[in-house]
Design an enzyme around this catalytic site. Structure first.
Site, PDB file in Angstrom:
ATOM      1  N   GLY A  29       0.841  -1.184   0.000  1.00 30.15           N
ATOM      2  CA  GLY A  29       0.000   0.000   0.000  1.00 30.15           C
ATOM      3  C   GLY A  29       0.877   1.234   0.000  1.00 30.15           C
ATOM      4  N   TYR A  30       0.296   2.331  -0.403  1.00 29.91           N
ATOM      5  CA  TYR A  30       1.038   3.580  -0.566  1.00 29.91           C
ATOM      6  C   TYR A  30       0.680   4.552   0.541  1.00 29.91           C
ATOM      7  CZ  TYR A  30       2.645   1.439  -4.717  1.00 29.91           C
ATOM      8  OH  TYR A  30       3.262   0.551  -5.554  1.00 29.91           O
ATOM      9  N   LEU A  31       1.703   4.944   1.285  1.00 22.24           N
ATOM     10  CA  LEU A  31       1.529   5.891   2.371  1.00 22.24           C
ATOM     11  C   LEU A  31       1.501   7.312   1.828  1.00 22.24           C
ATOM     12  CD1 LEU A  31       4.048   4.280   4.873  1.00 22.24           C
ATOM     13  CD2 LEU A  31       1.718   3.583   4.307  1.00 22.24           C
TER      14      LEU A  31
END
Length: 155
Positions: A29-31
């Site tokens: 996932g992309y923070l």
């Protein structure tokens, strides 16, 4: 500083599976995901990884990757991911001096299979296997950060 040089292709058929080593399940996932930088948390089997990537310029970009505890990676995915979670299984396929990484996507991107090849220089020659389809290195729809926001199944 680390530099990633990566070519990305669609896959024509499943004949690559005959040459593939066992796969590793990935969740990422992309923070943060902007045109200038992406920050990704990943669970790769039982390993956690934090990756920071700069803007893509052609097939080149800056990349910094750090091992982190798997429990931290899981917490980041659960609590901090700003986009959807990418689910895929990555299979290495050795071909000549190179190792291809074939990503078989699941979840919201089911049906997508992408072959990636990291090179040491942009003009490095490589063998093109029969299962290799169209190149999508320059198509931002296939960037994982974009697949997290706009899944393949919704195109």
């Amino acid at each position: 500083m680390a530099t990633e040089i990566e070519r990305k292709f669609l896959v024509r058929d499943d004949s690559w599976r005959q040459q593939a080593a066992p796969g590793v399940r990935l969740m990422q996932g992309y923070l943060a995901a902007t045109p200038a930088v992406t920050v990704r948390a990943r669970l790769a089997g039982e390993r956690g990884v934090l990756t920071i990537k700069g803007a893509t310029r052609g097939i080149r970009r800056r990349e910094f990757e750090y091992p982190i505890p798997a429990v931290d990676a899981k917490a980041m995915l659960d609590e901090l991911a700003a986009t959807g979670i990418i689910e895929k299984t990555r299979y290495p396929v050795r071909l000549g001096p190179h190792t291809w990484e074939l990503d078989v996507f699941a979840g919201d991107n089911v049906g997508l299979v992408v072959a990636e090849l990291e090179l040491s220089r942009e003009d490095e020659p490589f063998e093109r296997p029969s299962w290799l389809g169209a190149e999508v290195s320059d198509d931002p729809r296939y960037y994982n950060a974009n697949l997290a926001r706009h899944p393949f199944t919704q195109w």
